[in-house]
Design a protein around this motif. Sequence first.
Motif, PDB file in Angstrom:
ATOM      1  N   LEU A 159       0.818  -1.221   0.000  1.00 63.97           N
ATOM      2  CA  LEU A 159       0.000   0.000   0.000  1.00 63.97           C
ATOM      3  C   LEU A 159       0.847   1.265   0.000  1.00 63.97           C
ATOM      4  N   ASN A 160       2.171   1.090   0.074  1.00 65.42           N
ATOM      5  CA  ASN A 160       3.064   2.243  -0.042  1.00 65.42           C
ATOM      6  C   ASN A 160       3.380   2.475  -1.516  1.00 65.42           C
ATOM      7  N   SER A 161       3.095   3.655  -2.002  1.00 65.79           N
ATOM      8  CA  SER A 161       3.246   3.921  -3.434  1.00 65.79           C
ATOM      9  C   SER A 161       4.438   4.814  -3.744  1.00 65.79           C
ATOM     10  N   ASN A 162       5.410   4.882  -2.840  1.00 67.76           N
ATOM     11  CA  ASN A 162       6.581   5.749  -3.027  1.00 67.76           C
ATOM     12  C   ASN A 162       6.118   7.198  -3.201  1.00 67.76           C
ATOM     13  N   PHE A 163       5.737   7.800  -2.099  1.00 67.14           N
ATOM     14  CA  PHE A 163       5.139   9.135  -2.093  1.00 67.14           C
ATOM     15  C   PHE A 163       5.988  10.168  -2.825  1.00 67.14           C
ATOM     16  N   ASP A 164       7.313  10.143  -2.597  1.00 71.51           N
ATOM     17  CA  ASP A 164       8.198  11.118  -3.239  1.00 71.51           C
ATOM     18  C   ASP A 164       8.092  11.037  -4.761  1.00 71.51           C
ATOM     19  N   GLN A 165       8.116   9.828  -5.272  1.00 71.33           N
ATOM     20  CA  GLN A 165       8.056   9.630  -6.720  1.00 71.33           C
ATOM     21  C   GLN A 165       6.735  10.137  -7.301  1.00 71.33           C
ATOM     22  N   ILE A 166       5.628   9.747  -6.665  1.00 68.90           N
ATOM     23  CA  ILE A 166       4.311  10.141  -7.166  1.00 68.90           C
ATOM     24  C   ILE A 166       4.137  11.651  -7.104  1.00 68.90           C
ATOM     25  N   LEU A 167       4.572  12.258  -6.001  1.00 71.92           N
ATOM     26  CA  LEU A 167       4.385  13.699  -5.818  1.00 71.92           C
ATOM     27  C   LEU A 167       5.151  14.500  -6.870  1.00 71.92           C
ATOM     28  N   VAL A 168       6.330  14.002  -7.257  1.00 70.27           N
ATOM     29  CA  VAL A 168       7.146  14.707  -8.241  1.00 70.27           C
ATOM     30  C   VAL A 168       6.565  14.562  -9.646  1.00 70.27           C
ATOM     31  N   LEU A 169       6.025  13.377  -9.968  1.00 74.29           N
ATOM     32  CA  LEU A 169       5.585  13.107 -11.340  1.00 74.29           C
ATOM     33  C   LEU A 169       4.123  13.474 -11.601  1.00 74.29           C
ATOM     34  N   ARG A 170       3.331  13.632 -10.553  1.00 79.26           N
ATOM     35  CA  ARG A 170       1.910  13.874 -10.767  1.00 79.26           C
ATOM     36  C   ARG A 170       1.646  15.341 -11.125  1.00 79.26           C
ATOM     37  N   ASN A 171       0.524  15.582 -11.784  1.00 76.62           N
ATOM     38  CA  ASN A 171       0.055  16.927 -12.070  1.00 76.62           C
ATOM     39  C   ASN A 171      -1.463  16.875 -12.232  1.00 76.62           C
ATOM     40  N   SER A 172      -2.069  18.003 -12.473  1.00 79.11           N
ATOM     41  CA  SER A 172      -3.528  18.063 -12.555  1.00 79.11           C
ATOM     42  C   SER A 172      -4.085  17.288 -13.750  1.00 79.11           C
ATOM     43  N   LEU A 173      -3.262  17.065 -14.776  1.00 73.79           N
ATOM     44  CA  LEU A 173      -3.728  16.376 -15.976  1.00 73.79           C
ATOM     45  C   LEU A 173      -3.747  14.853 -15.806  1.00 73.79           C
ATOM     46  N   ASN A 174      -2.876  14.326 -14.970  1.00 67.56           N
ATOM     47  CA  ASN A 174      -2.846  12.872 -14.761  1.00 67.56           C
ATOM     48  C   ASN A 174      -3.380  12.464 -13.392  1.00 67.56           C
ATOM     49  N   GLU A 175      -4.137  13.345 -12.759  1.00 69.09           N
ATOM     50  CA  GLU A 175      -4.604  13.117 -11.383  1.00 69.09           C
ATOM     51  C   GLU A 175      -5.440  11.848 -11.250  1.00 69.09           C
ATOM     52  N   THR A 176      -6.211  11.502 -12.278  1.00 71.22           N
ATOM     53  CA  THR A 176      -7.066  10.314 -12.174  1.00 71.22           C
ATOM     54  C   THR A 176      -6.254   9.033 -12.051  1.00 71.22           C
ATOM     55  N   SER A 177      -5.011   9.047 -12.490  1.00 70.25           N
ATOM     56  CA  SER A 177      -4.151   7.869 -12.399  1.00 70.25           C
ATOM     57  C   SER A 177      -3.067   7.997 -11.340  1.00 70.25           C
ATOM     58  N   SER A 178      -2.900   9.186 -10.765  1.00 65.78           N
ATOM     59  CA  SER A 178      -1.796   9.411  -9.828  1.00 65.78           C
ATOM     60  C   SER A 178      -2.237   9.638  -8.386  1.00 65.78           C
ATOM     61  N   ASN A 179      -3.534   9.715  -8.154  1.00 73.48           N
ATOM     62  CA  ASN A 179      -4.012   9.953  -6.789  1.00 73.48           C
ATOM     63  C   ASN A 179      -4.030   8.644  -6.016  1.00 73.48           C
ATOM     64  N   VAL A 180      -3.024   8.431  -5.169  1.00 74.72           N
ATOM     65  CA  VAL A 180      -2.908   7.214  -4.364  1.00 74.72           C
ATOM     66  C   VAL A 180      -3.174   7.557  -2.900  1.00 74.72           C
ATOM     67  N   ILE A 181      -3.142   6.552  -2.042  1.00 73.90           N
ATOM     68  CA  ILE A 181      -3.480   6.757  -0.628  1.00 73.90           C
ATOM     69  C   ILE A 181      -2.555   7.782   0.023  1.00 73.90           C
ATOM     70  N   ASP A 182      -1.249   7.664  -0.236  1.00 73.44           N
ATOM     71  CA  ASP A 182      -0.299   8.596   0.386  1.00 73.44           C
ATOM     72  C   ASP A 182      -0.561  10.039  -0.034  1.00 73.44           C
ATOM     73  N   VAL A 183      -0.842  10.248  -1.310  1.00 69.52           N
ATOM     74  CA  VAL A 183      -1.144  11.599  -1.799  1.00 69.52           C
ATOM     75  C   VAL A 183      -2.472  12.084  -1.231  1.00 69.52           C
ATOM     76  N   TYR A 184      -3.429  11.185  -1.140  1.00 70.23           N
ATOM     77  CA  TYR A 184      -4.741  11.526  -0.574  1.00 70.23           C
ATOM     78  C   TYR A 184      -4.592  11.971   0.879  1.00 70.23           C
ATOM     79  N   VAL A 185      -3.821  11.234   1.663  1.00 72.32           N
ATOM     80  CA  VAL A 185      -3.580  11.599   3.065  1.00 72.32           C
ATOM     81  C   VAL A 185      -2.848  12.935   3.146  1.00 72.32           C
ATOM     82  N   TYR A 186      -1.889  13.151   2.286  1.00 69.22           N
ATOM     83  CA  TYR A 186      -1.146  14.427   2.265  1.00 69.22           C
ATOM     84  C   TYR A 186      -2.084  15.601   1.977  1.00 69.22           C
ATOM     85  N   ASN A 187      -2.968  15.430   1.006  1.00 68.37           N
ATOM     86  CA  ASN A 187      -3.870  16.517   0.621  1.00 68.37           C
ATOM     87  C   ASN A 187      -4.876  16.854   1.726  1.00 68.37           C
ATOM     88  N   VAL A 188      -5.512  15.822   2.279  1.00 70.66           N
ATOM     89  CA  VAL A 188      -6.524  16.108   3.305  1.00 70.66           C
ATOM     90  C   VAL A 188      -5.886  16.479   4.635  1.00 70.66           C
TER      91      VAL A 188
END
Length: 321
Positions: A251-280
Amino acid sequence: MNARAGIEAEWEPAAVKAKERKLWRKIVGQRYLQIMALLGVAWMIVFNYIPMYGVIIAFKEFDIIHSISSAPWVGLDHFKEFLEDDSLGYVIKNTLGMSLLKLVIGFPLPILFALLLNEIRSIVFKKWIQTISYLPHFLSWVILGGILATWLADVGIVNKVLMALHLIDQPITYLAEPKYFWSIVVTSDIWKEIGWSAIIYLAAISSVSPELYEAATIDGAGRMQKMWNITLPSIKGTISILFILAVSGILNSNFDQILVLRNSLNETSSNVIDVYVYNVGLAESRYSYAAAVGLIKNVIALALLLGANSITKRLNNTSLF
């Protein structure tokens, strides 16, 4: 008989005292190692166990104005809210999708790489390959993310090569396309970690007795046969332990990697649990809700750890505990 029993009764306390004196002499002789170990235990208690008290904010409505003890109890409300969240489906899908791909593809590759690297006879060439392969591990995802963004841009090297080979007609902005995000994450993670992960297997391979290979050579076994029948069975314990740890961290998705590579255009495929917890948790300052989501994730990770440990113990009698 009474005399014998009396002698044994006198001998047992003396034997116990002798063992205690031997133990204390050993502890005194290893006093510097004991101090180092105690410092490690103290660090673990201070930074790993004492902060666990803060987990109770998952059952409270905590904010920075109130203390943890004075925050009102809300019970399981945060857990229910997360399970009823509309975004839960694709958050779980993205997390499990990328993690399973990393496990299925990324876990065996370092083993194969270590086996092939072990077969190289030139020591100089072997060292060059090993150095080049684990060099990306020492670069942060901030640096590698910038490199990947440049390579995968519409004017980047990837598009130029593919267009030169006539594999595509128009440049593709890969990080802006959700359908490419998973493959980018899995591929870049393998590129970064394959060399470093192979070091553990190479260390395990180095402990295999050369006599086994010599006996196999006398019997006429080839390299592939030695690899399959000697090397792999000899390192199965190491493989099992690392597999248990890999499953527990699914369930760990390598938060650093996802946060660096994600953007608003690929959000539907890049929003994982770690990013979700970070945002909320940080962006919306919902600390209790974020703690509840993190607690659910950790409980599932513990269950996966125990399950994988039990299965590997039954299959090949290898386990963490």
